[in-house]
Design an enzyme around this catalytic site. Structure first.
Site, mmCIF file in Angstrom:
data_model
loop_
_atom_site.group_PDB
_atom_site.id
_atom_site.type_symbol
_atom_site.label_atom_id
_atom_site.label_comp_id
_atom_site.label_asym_id
_atom_site.label_seq_id
_atom_site.Cartn_x
_atom_site.Cartn_y
_atom_site.Cartn_z
ATOM 1 N N HIS A 1 5.140 5.721 1.332
ATOM 2 C CA HIS A 1 5.145 7.183 1.229
ATOM 3 C C HIS A 1 5.820 7.743 2.476
ATOM 4 O O HIS A 1 5.365 7.512 3.599
ATOM 5 C CB HIS A 1 3.726 7.729 1.078
ATOM 6 C CG HIS A 1 3.147 7.484 -0.276
ATOM 7 N ND1 HIS A 1 1.794 7.316 -0.492
ATOM 8 C CD2 HIS A 1 3.735 7.384 -1.497
ATOM 9 C CE1 HIS A 1 1.574 7.124 -1.787
ATOM 10 N NE2 HIS A 1 2.739 7.164 -2.411
ATOM 11 N N GLU B 1 4.205 9.593 5.760
ATOM 12 C CA GLU B 1 3.096 8.959 6.454
ATOM 13 C C GLU B 1 3.609 8.160 7.651
ATOM 14 O O GLU B 1 3.554 6.937 7.695
ATOM 15 C CB GLU B 1 2.307 8.098 5.465
ATOM 16 C CG GLU B 1 1.715 8.934 4.334
ATOM 17 C CD GLU B 1 1.155 8.122 3.180
ATOM 18 O OE1 GLU B 1 1.108 6.875 3.280
ATOM 19 O OE2 GLU B 1 0.764 8.733 2.158
ATOM 20 N N HIS C 1 -1.214 3.135 4.584
ATOM 21 C CA HIS C 1 -0.947 4.542 4.283
ATOM 22 C C HIS C 1 -1.689 5.427 5.280
ATOM 23 O O HIS C 1 -2.374 4.978 6.174
ATOM 24 C CB HIS C 1 -1.454 4.882 2.875
ATOM 25 C CG HIS C 1 -0.752 4.183 1.769
ATOM 26 N ND1 HIS C 1 0.095 4.821 0.898
ATOM 27 C CD2 HIS C 1 -0.782 2.879 1.369
ATOM 28 C CE1 HIS C 1 0.562 3.953 0.009
ATOM 29 N NE2 HIS C 1 0.046 2.762 0.281
ATOM 30 N N GLU D 1 -5.938 3.638 4.362
ATOM 31 C CA GLU D 1 -5.595 5.030 4.673
ATOM 32 C C GLU D 1 -6.023 5.253 6.118
ATOM 33 O O GLU D 1 -7.216 5.272 6.424
ATOM 34 C CB GLU D 1 -6.313 6.008 3.741
ATOM 35 C CG GLU D 1 -5.958 5.874 2.267
ATOM 36 C CD GLU D 1 -4.604 6.473 1.916
ATOM 37 O OE1 GLU D 1 -3.968 7.087 2.819
ATOM 38 O OE2 GLU D 1 -4.178 6.343 0.750
#
Length: 430
Positions: free
Chosen positions: A180, A183, A306, A381
């Site tokens: 992504h 990020e 992420h 994350e």
């Protein structure tokens, strides 16, 4: 030859034809709201709002009551969202009043293009070319480090990675970063981990480097990552056009219940799944590479890195069924979050993706687990917490502590997976 009546107009047209963003997106006075959804009527209203307006950027989707949701709202919609919150008695708070201030502050922490690889560090963020040059430089300095180059992206950029290790008997650990685009903490943390594996004299890190072969790709979405520096800081997808819109969420493009829950078939949405499974050149490059090497390089672990929300998650994302080794993955994930908290006090949560964050289909971790049989597969994350005001614009002073937390998690999780005999029955502690 294009005839240009004015110098400025000519320059702008040529910039657009060359794919250069002459006028980057700005987020002046965009507000960040954190909402608590309590009723079905509130869920339905927010679902309609996301579907009908592109002036609201949803960080996740409204799915059910008793759910928190973060939304970024354009200035001309402030009056509208204020009225809707009142009418639907929706509780919430304003986390930030001007998103552009975050972006402006961050610019001072970006190293310029052309930064020499010897000056690469983790007090700053780096452009794509700088990261790739640093990988090449490290491969030239370390004989045990092999530079990898996968097929080109939509805009004809290579996906660069490295393989660290020379013992074919070792199990392989694949680390996928930067899928992504916005990020930035993901490539930063992954290059930090690689540097530690190459240079640290800590015994626990040296054991990690010696007992596993590492395959690390810091930026698997090179076009999107470049665009976040030059076009739109909050861009998430790749850059392939689909009609008047463009970009596919590469982490919704794998053949794991492709275009199912948590993905969109609308090319204008941030989680657009693409034209078909593995429709995107970046996805295909990863799929073909992994299919060729998962057995040859004995890849038994896959980490997808992420941000944000401080989570350590394992399959599945698209269904509530528990994976066969659910209890083991719970135990391995718990070791990871405990190690993270010991590092700097940050609190992460671990669990299956669908239980921990939200439904998602077509993601890389589900695919490698189900299609390739990689048994230890996790999505991280990283910082900040779910109600973060920084979101994807994490201050550069948090790069090193965040990356140290990731490395601590890797050490603890691979140690627990070793204890549980995931690497050819070896039970020695790392």
């Amino acid at each position: 030859m294009v005839a240009c009546g004015q110098v400025l107009a000519c320059w702008t047209l040529l910039a657009l034809l060359a794919g250069v963003s002459a006028d980057p997106a700005r987020y002046d006075h965009f507000r960040l709201y954190r909402l608590l959804i309590e009723t079905p009527a509130q869920v339905e209203m927010l679902q309609q709002l996301e579907k009908q307006s592109d002036s609201y950027a949803f960080m996740g989707h409204a799915r059910q009551p008793n759910q928190n949701l973060t939304i970024m709202v354009a200035p001309h919609k402030i009056a509208e969202i204020t009225e809707l919150l009142q009418r639907y008695e929706l509780q919430g708070s304003i986390l930030l009043y001007n998103m552009q201030e975050l972006i402006d502050r961050e610019k001072a922490t970006i190293k310029p293009k052309g930064t020499r690889p010897e000056e690469f560090g983790w007090q700053f963020y780096h452009h794509l070319d700088t990261i790739n040059e640093w990988l090449r430089w490290q491969a030239g300095r370390h004989p045990e480090l092999q530079l990898l180059e996968l097929g080109a992206s939509y805009e004809n950029r290579s996906l660069y990675g490295v393989k660290l290790g020379t013992n074919p008997a070792n199990s392989g650990v694949f680390v996928e970063c930067g899928i992504h685009a916005r990020e930035w903490i993901s490539p930063a943390s992954c290059t930090f981990v690689l540097n530690e594996l190459l240079s640290s004299d800590r015994p626990d890190v040296r054991r990690l480097a010696d007992r596993f072969n590492w395959i690390i790709f810091p930026v698997v979405n090179p076009d999107g990552y470049r665009y976040t520096f030059e076009g739109d800081r909050f861009w998430r997808k790749n850059m392939q056009p689909y009609g008047v819109c463009r970009g596919v969420d590469l982490n919704r493009n794998f053949a794991s219940d492709w275009n199912g829950p948590g993905a969109s078939n609308d090319p204008c949405r941030y989680d657009f799944a693409g034209g078909s499974a593995a429709s995107e050149p970046e996805t295909r490059a990863l799929v073909e590479f992994l299919e060729r090497h998962v057995a040859q390089w004995r890849i038994r672990t896959y980490f997808s890195v992420h941000s944000f929300s401080q989570l350590v998650m394992f399959p599945y994302g698209y269904k509530v069924d528990r994976v066969p080794n659910y209890d083991d993955l719970v135990a391995i994930g718990r070791k990871g979050v405990d190690a993270i908290e010991r590092a700097h006090g940050a609190r992460y949560v671990s669990g299956a993706m669908i239980e921990t964050i939200y439904p998602s289909s077509g993601d890389s971790v589900d695919w490698v687990y189900s299609a390739l049989g990689v048994p230890v597969a996790y999505t991280f994350e990283l910082r900040g917490p779910p109600d973060s005001t920084n979101m994807f614009v994490l201050p550069a002073e948090e790069i090193i502590p965040t990356a140290e937390e990731l490395l601590a998690a890797f050490i603890a999780m691979l140690g627990e997976a070793t204890r549980l005999s995931y690497y050819d029955g070896e039970r020695q502690e790392l």
